[in-house]
Scaffold this motif. Sequence first.
Motif, short mmCIF file in Angstrom:
data_model
loop_
_atom_site.label_atom_id
_atom_site.label_comp_id
_atom_site.label_asym_id
_atom_site.label_seq_id
_atom_site.Cartn_x
_atom_site.Cartn_y
_atom_site.Cartn_z
N VAL A 364 0.86 -1.18 0.00
CA VAL A 364 0.00 0.00 0.00
C VAL A 364 0.90 1.23 0.00
CG1 VAL A 364 -1.82 1.26 1.22
CG2 VAL A 364 -1.83 -1.25 1.20
N LYS A 365 1.13 1.76 -1.19
CA LYS A 365 2.03 2.90 -1.34
C LYS A 365 1.26 4.21 -1.54
CE LYS A 365 5.74 0.30 -1.36
NZ LYS A 365 6.61 0.28 -0.17
N ALA A 366 -0.03 4.11 -1.90
CA ALA A 366 -0.83 5.29 -2.21
C ALA A 366 -2.29 4.99 -1.89
CB ALA A 366 -0.67 5.65 -3.69
N THR A 367 -3.11 6.02 -1.90
CA THR A 367 -4.53 5.82 -1.57
C THR A 367 -5.24 4.95 -2.61
OG1 THR A 367 -5.00 7.97 -2.58
CG2 THR A 367 -4.79 7.90 -0.18
N SER A 368 -4.71 4.90 -3.83
CA SER A 368 -5.31 4.01 -4.84
C SER A 368 -5.16 2.55 -4.40
CB SER A 368 -4.65 4.23 -6.21
OG SER A 368 -3.25 4.10 -6.11
N ASP A 369 -4.04 2.22 -3.75
CA ASP A 369 -3.85 0.87 -3.19
C ASP A 369 -4.78 0.66 -2.00
OD1 ASP A 369 -1.65 0.40 -4.97
OD2 ASP A 369 -0.35 1.49 -3.60
N LEU A 370 -4.98 1.72 -1.21
CA LEU A 370 -5.86 1.63 -0.04
C LEU A 370 -7.29 1.32 -0.48
CD1 LEU A 370 -5.31 1.96 2.97
CD2 LEU A 370 -5.96 4.36 2.76
N LEU A 371 -7.72 1.93 -1.59
CA LEU A 371 -9.06 1.65 -2.13
C LEU A 371 -9.23 0.16 -2.42
CD1 LEU A 371 -11.80 2.56 -3.27
CD2 LEU A 371 -10.66 2.98 -5.45
N LEU A 372 -8.21 -0.45 -3.02
CA LEU A 372 -8.30 -1.87 -3.36
C LEU A 372 -8.48 -2.72 -2.11
CD1 LEU A 372 -5.46 -2.21 -6.04
CD2 LEU A 372 -7.90 -2.10 -6.47
N PRO A 397 -7.94 -4.56 -10.44
CA PRO A 397 -8.28 -3.41 -11.27
C PRO A 397 -7.17 -2.36 -11.21
CG PRO A 397 -10.04 -3.91 -9.70
CD PRO A 397 -8.86 -4.73 -9.30
N SER A 398 -6.99 -1.62 -12.29
CA SER A 398 -6.08 -0.47 -12.22
C SER A 398 -6.89 0.73 -11.72
CB SER A 398 -5.47 -0.17 -13.60
OG SER A 398 -6.42 0.39 -14.46
N VAL A 399 -6.32 1.43 -10.73
CA VAL A 399 -7.03 2.55 -10.11
C VAL A 399 -6.13 3.78 -10.16
CG1 VAL A 399 -8.03 3.45 -7.97
CG2 VAL A 399 -8.36 1.04 -8.58
N GLU A 400 -6.65 4.84 -10.70
CA GLU A 400 -5.91 6.12 -10.77
C GLU A 400 -6.78 7.21 -10.17
OE1 GLU A 400 -4.08 9.12 -14.20
OE2 GLU A 400 -4.55 7.04 -14.74
N LEU A 401 -6.34 7.73 -9.03
CA LEU A 401 -7.08 8.78 -8.33
C LEU A 401 -6.32 10.09 -8.45
CD1 LEU A 401 -7.99 6.85 -5.04
CD2 LEU A 401 -9.39 7.10 -7.11
N SER A 426 -10.98 -1.04 -14.63
CA SER A 426 -10.14 0.13 -14.39
C SER A 426 -11.02 1.31 -13.97
CB SER A 426 -9.33 0.51 -15.64
OG SER A 426 -10.17 1.00 -16.66
N LEU A 427 -10.41 2.16 -13.13
CA LEU A 427 -11.09 3.35 -12.64
C LEU A 427 -10.14 4.53 -12.72
CD1 LEU A 427 -13.37 4.86 -11.03
CD2 LEU A 427 -12.20 4.09 -8.93
N LYS A 428 -10.61 5.62 -13.29
CA LYS A 428 -9.84 6.86 -13.30
C LYS A 428 -10.73 7.98 -12.79
CE LYS A 428 -7.03 9.97 -16.13
NZ LYS A 428 -6.45 10.25 -17.46
#
Length: 476
Positions: A364-372, A397-401, A426-428
């Motif tokens: 978990v390096k970023a909030t996008s990882d936290l979402l997962l 999924p790929s997640v970009e916030l 994927s989510l952007k």
Amino acid sequence: MATTVVAPPATIIEKIKLELALLDQISAEEKAGFVDLVGRYLSKDGGEIVWDKIKPPTDEVVVPYDKLAPLSGDDADTKSLLDKLAVLKLNGGLGTTMGCTGPKSVIEVRDGLTFLDLIVKQIEHLNSTYGSEVPLVLMNSFNTHEDTLEIVRKYKDSKLEVLIFNQSQYPRIVADDLMPWPAKGKTDKAGWYPPGHGDVFPALYNSGKLDELISKGKEYVFIANSDNLGAVVDLKILKHLVNNGNEYCMEVTPKTLADVKGGTLISYEGRVQLLEIAQVADEHVNEFKSIDKFKIFNTNNMWVNLKAIKRLVEADALKMEIIPNPKEVDGVKVLQLETAAGAAIRFFDKAIGVNVPRSRFLPVKATSDLLLVQSDLYTVEEGSVLRNTARKSPENPSVELGPEFKKVGNFLQRFKSIPSIIDLDSLKVVGDVIFGKGIVLKGTVIVDALKEKLEIPDETVIENKKVTPGPAYSDL
């Protein structure tokens, strides 16, 4: 980094020794380690890689996980393995990139539990199930030590021994003359740095914790980043190492396009070795990034024999490749010299890699990882974060916030509840967006609120749509 240094290396080293003698914030061992690191850097002892000598590792060197022998299923055998083990988490990082103060390991990850809470629950479960006494060892930095001492008090009544030690504290180097910055008056925290997780071996030794573990009958230590939720104890790996006398094992996993910069294992001059992108000449970088040629990357999960660590540290044999890390701090150009624990693999006897499932790499390096990890993509059992079997795709999924979600506090404010993403590809998300409760995201979803704020209503199902402010969503 260009410098104006013209003095010969020996002269610089002697001057550094004189400057260090005036500093009382660090130990004699830390001063000696720092001088050695600078000396190797000045002598260009960087472990140059000759590209044509690189060979792909065989299955004997990087063992496929499914080729490991199964466990016997006998509780006594399991306890015997656990009695040989200590678990060490690298706990020196701060949560600043996610907008938090203090150790990153105390960020709440799931169900109100922090990284550290989950780790403690995992080991407690092993100890209570098998009657073992696996200790948790935390390597802090001077940035995280005091806070961690406070935090671990809540585990004092748990079925778990927690051992704590600090990694080394080295002075940042002023770039223009290579002198220690604290010797020039910068004696607060900004004048110092922790020299990378390669320092785990000498720091464990210097702290006395290495001898303490060996005296308790421990033979192997499982080392991993505290923010890797997939790094749980795997006794199949430990059994393989014990049975085959392997002193070091690096867990690797298949590369995806998201991991092309990750270090990889190679066979080099008859030994297994870690190859990092920083060691690769410019003309070979694209080849290094190829997931066809270099198919695996280092998860930074490592299993290491404790007596081998003691032998190599006492022989001063762990000369890992130096990673120069230039920075600008308070307007001053400084240099940090660091090492990585994975690079030590080439110094250990019978060192191997194990090609593990991707599930063992869940950082978990970023909030996008936290979402997962907070979503229905995962469940938690006895502190272990497990992938939901209802997910059909093997890939996450790929997640970009967008930057509005970068800090954990802002991230939590923008989700009334974490959406269901079990069927998401994927989510952007860009702009000022608020997600309501009970939202379901499927397929490919783009949410664009750059021009005006957007609140997505509760219970909305969005599948293969681009969402913008307004009454209708456009198909993708």
